[in-house]
Design a protein around this motif. Structure first.
Motif, PDB file in Angstrom:
ATOM      1  N   UNK B  18       1.123  -1.548  -0.168  1.00 12.10           N
ATOM      2  CA  UNK B  18      -0.095  -0.140  -0.152  1.00 12.10           C
ATOM      3  C   UNK B  18       0.651   1.647  -0.119  1.00 12.10           C
ATOM      4  N   UNK B  19       2.546   1.417   0.428  1.00 13.91           N
ATOM      5  CA  UNK B  19       3.124   2.160   0.778  1.00 13.91           C
ATOM      6  C   UNK B  19       4.380   1.930   0.040  1.00 13.91           C
ATOM      7  N   UNK B  20       4.904   2.966  -0.597  1.00 17.52           N
ATOM      8  CA  UNK B  20       5.772   2.593  -2.076  1.00 17.52           C
ATOM      9  C   UNK B  20       6.880   2.802  -0.540  1.00 17.52           C
ATOM     10  N   UNK B  38      -8.079  -0.149  -4.346  1.00 13.15           N
ATOM     11  CA  UNK B  38      -8.295   1.390  -4.098  1.00 13.15           C
ATOM     12  C   UNK B  38      -6.562   1.987  -4.537  1.00 13.15           C
ATOM     13  N   UNK B  39      -6.019   1.483  -4.819  1.00 12.92           N
ATOM     14  CA  UNK B  39      -4.898   1.900  -5.472  1.00 12.92           C
ATOM     15  C   UNK B  39      -4.720   1.484  -6.643  1.00 12.92           C
ATOM     16  N   UNK B  41      -4.951   3.340  -9.240  1.00 15.16           N
ATOM     17  CA  UNK B  41      -4.669   4.273 -10.032  1.00 15.16           C
ATOM     18  C   UNK B  41      -3.646   5.541  -9.041  1.00 15.16           C
ATOM     19  N   UNK B  42      -3.184   4.712  -7.920  1.00 15.77           N
ATOM     20  CA  UNK B  42      -2.010   5.391  -7.539  1.00 15.77           C
ATOM     21  C   UNK B  42      -0.660   4.887  -8.323  1.00 15.77           C
ATOM     22  N   UNK B  43      -0.136   5.633  -9.196  1.00 19.11           N
ATOM     23  CA  UNK B  43       0.699   5.386 -10.134  1.00 19.11           C
ATOM     24  C   UNK B  43       2.009   5.580  -9.973  1.00 19.11           C
ATOM     25  N   UNK B  44       2.431   6.551  -9.287  1.00 17.54           N
ATOM     26  CA  UNK B  44       4.003   6.252  -8.251  1.00 17.54           C
ATOM     27  C   UNK B  44       4.301   4.717  -7.828  1.00 17.54           C
ATOM     28  N   UNK B  48       6.941   2.078  -9.555  1.00 15.09           N
ATOM     29  CA  UNK B  48       8.365   0.945  -8.479  1.00 15.09           C
ATOM     30  C   UNK B  48       7.871  -0.507  -8.212  1.00 15.09           C
ATOM     31  N   UNK B  60      -8.766  -4.364 -10.160  1.00 11.17           N
ATOM     32  CA  UNK B  60      -9.448  -3.524 -10.827  1.00 11.17           C
ATOM     33  C   UNK B  60      -9.939  -2.928  -9.694  1.00 11.17           C
TER      34      UNK B  60
ATOM     35  N   UNK C  18       0.907  13.013  -5.071  1.00 11.84           N
ATOM     36  CA  UNK C  18       0.716  11.749  -5.172  1.00 11.84           C
ATOM     37  C   UNK C  18       1.338  10.554  -4.352  1.00 11.84           C
ATOM     38  N   UNK C  19       2.719  10.978  -4.006  1.00 11.76           N
ATOM     39  CA  UNK C  19       3.823  10.083  -3.234  1.00 11.76           C
ATOM     40  C   UNK C  19       4.535  10.429  -2.214  1.00 11.76           C
ATOM     41  N   UNK C  21       6.316  10.346  -1.149  1.00 13.30           N
ATOM     42  CA  UNK C  21       7.693  10.529  -0.487  1.00 13.30           C
ATOM     43  C   UNK C  21       8.465  11.631  -1.733  1.00 13.30           C
ATOM     44  N   UNK C  38      -8.385   9.342  -6.987  1.00 13.46           N
ATOM     45  CA  UNK C  38      -7.272   8.391  -7.258  1.00 13.46           C
ATOM     46  C   UNK C  38      -6.978   7.925  -5.942  1.00 13.46           C
ATOM     47  N   UNK C  39      -6.195   8.477  -5.208  1.00 12.45           N
ATOM     48  CA  UNK C  39      -6.123   8.566  -4.432  1.00 12.45           C
ATOM     49  C   UNK C  39      -6.418   8.213  -2.959  1.00 12.45           C
ATOM     50  N   UNK C  41      -8.423   6.812  -1.145  1.00 12.82           N
ATOM     51  CA  UNK C  41      -8.565   5.983  -0.205  1.00 12.82           C
ATOM     52  C   UNK C  41      -6.829   5.155  -0.584  1.00 12.82           C
ATOM     53  N   UNK C  42      -6.734   6.304  -0.373  1.00 13.82           N
ATOM     54  CA  UNK C  42      -4.513   5.570   0.210  1.00 13.82           C
ATOM     55  C   UNK C  42      -4.217   5.649   1.097  1.00 13.82           C
ATOM     56  N   UNK C  44      -2.437   4.970   3.440  1.00 10.88           N
ATOM     57  CA  UNK C  44      -1.007   5.964   4.389  1.00 10.88           C
ATOM     58  C   UNK C  44      -0.122   7.587   3.961  1.00 10.88           C
TER      59      UNK C  44
END
Lengths: 202, 202, 202, 202
Positions: B18-20, B38-39, B41-44, B48, B60, C18-19, C21, C38-39, C41-42, C44
């Protein structure tokens, strides 16, 4: 024309009723009266076919919940007509890769909630032939009691719905595969019944 | 803990990132890295795991189109990591009878559009055990390349997701049935592979 | 570049993180940190901006319920950061005539459920300029606490999102109309605040 | 009963037609015939009211696209009846915090595509009184040509739809506010017309 087809082939006929005033004409030829998705909540029409007593194929509306589908069926049942088949034919979602999203989870859920047979229409949901076989097998494996499938001797020449029709010469092989999928869901069909059932639905 | 489970059972491990910043720890134990819905579209995060080179299970998003799912996979692929599995786990619709609407039409459509394997997660879509077997058979019959299924020795005592877990002692029979459904879709699996595949996914 | 723009104009800056870091770099310039749809529900990332203490603009996910939006806000709040603005930017439905369906009913409902300010982004929902003014007035009349609107001196030459941007020279008249609509919802703004608020949001 | 109410108050009457066979009775009293959301695609019924020549209030189906709404209107128009009002009354989405999601973006889009008047029904979309005023102002500010609002002298004692009805004694103040919102959208109404229009709609 439907009467001729029936006489010539010996097949039962399912046809759609859209206007209560056409009921007498439809009763002359139809073995099953279909209520289309757009009329699922046309309550006077539902009551009318309830009183007519002929078996009814009730299609789920494009944005109808399962509860609403069951409530619509009640309009037929309360007139004393117990012969209602529920039909999942795809719901409307944000996805644009196909005409509708076929909701197969509806099958086991409806089987929990009602004794009415559940039929699936993969041709209208998909809108194109290439998805019909896979979704028919899936529907049967999920426990569908019947499948409505469009077939045509030469789909490319069909007046209507050609792109979603299977060619007639693939029907026998298709029916065997669907039969096998249905068997996984615990359904036992005599081969003869498969042929008749599928032909009638088409 | 995952490392212990792996050592004890010899099973491969799939776990969610969930976290890089947790990537090094995850790489120590995971055979496959899952990117949750939920991630998607978390592109970073996608880039990674693309660079990490470990196989990826990409779920999806709840309202993602198939095109968006494929575009998300591109974020992994373009970093030189070709091992991406796409996972259908249910989309959000108006229907409230189940947690999500499992979109099995996604299977044949994704198979047309990409060579990436397509996996289905009926447990999370349904949210309850009673629908899992039917939807697993349906997914396999529709051509899924894999199924993720929750199992637990005693689901009623599970810390998490118990209501959707199958009891472990039903897994063998379940696996045989899913195998038969997959065979209808033209897939040939050696019985040993089925067991391993299913156990790894769980 | 954002730092230059800020120095030159004196305007506060909102920019998207978005990240996690990238947080130190973002904290150097941003007065408000945006978390994109898109984030939403991200988790962290939400906790991280919670700990950073800078005001947060949290966009509703494309298929997030209002309850989920509020739950996402909790991930920021529980770290001790009370400055969260909720942003309605359109949800995904079956309608294809616009990019997203702007859900303005969210405004009065969120106002019932929380004290957090509710901001609306009509530009991204519509995807085209022609709908932005009407929907801005509607959002203000429904009680929105703020509006984010894309503006550009010459939208047709914009590098990004030009089709949905209003021309800068229409902004003054637009701001007056939005002010009047907000007054109908019981909001009193000093003219100076309108200008600053709108400019900051853009 | 409707005839009595009309005689006593002098107000015009809008009432719903659900079955073509009831048309003669409805024509005796109705100044406007309403076609409900569930019948938006009841094509024989649409053609019938087209031939009847009485003004029609056509409600958008719960999952109808704007294109489908316009196509449904064509069934009335092609019979030679040009007096069709389009009504947005909320669409079905995944959100459960209100009965339907009122799609106000439909207003400016329909105004681009057609000259037919666009009316909004916030009472049915919301399902509860607390949202009606905010959404009425929003609809008017977005350019709606009319608003249908439920009112009742004592909503808690209403036989039907009480929870979404405004109390009659709040109507005058409400009408003034809606009038002001409509003025922001460029509409000029004489105060007398507002009262009559609103009363007729209720």
């Amino acid at each position: 024309m439907l009467a001729e087809a029936k006489a010539e082939t010996g097949l039962p006929v399912v046809t759609e009723l859209m206007d209560a005033r056409d009921l007498p004409a439809v009763l002359e030829v139809a073995d099953v009266i279909q209520i289309g998705a757009r009329n699922m909540q046309n309550f006077p029409l539902l009551a009318e076919v309830g009183r007519a007593g002929r078996p009814v194929l009730l299609k789920r509306g494009l944005s109808a919940t399962l509860e609403e589908l069951l409530m619509a069926a009640e309009y037929v049942l309360k007139e004393g007509n117990p012969n209602v088949m529920l039909c999942e034919r795809g719901i409307r979602t944000f996805e644009t890769a196909y005409r509708s999203t076929l909701d197969l989870q509806a099958i086991p859920v409806l089987k929990e909630l009602t004794h009415l047979p559940v039929v699936v229409d993969p041709s209208h949901a998909a809108g194109r032939r290439g998805l019909v076989r896979a979704m028919s097998l899936a529907a049967a494996a999920a426990g569908a009691d019947g499948i409505i499938v469009e077939v045509h001797p030469t789909p490319d020449e069909a007046v209507c719905d050609g792109p979603q029709a299977l060619p007639t010469d693939s029907l026998a092989e298709y029916a065997v595969a669907v039969h096998q999928a249905a068997a996984l869901a615990g359904k036992e069909l005599a081969p003869a019944k498969i042929g008749a059932g599928l032909a009638g639905a088409a």
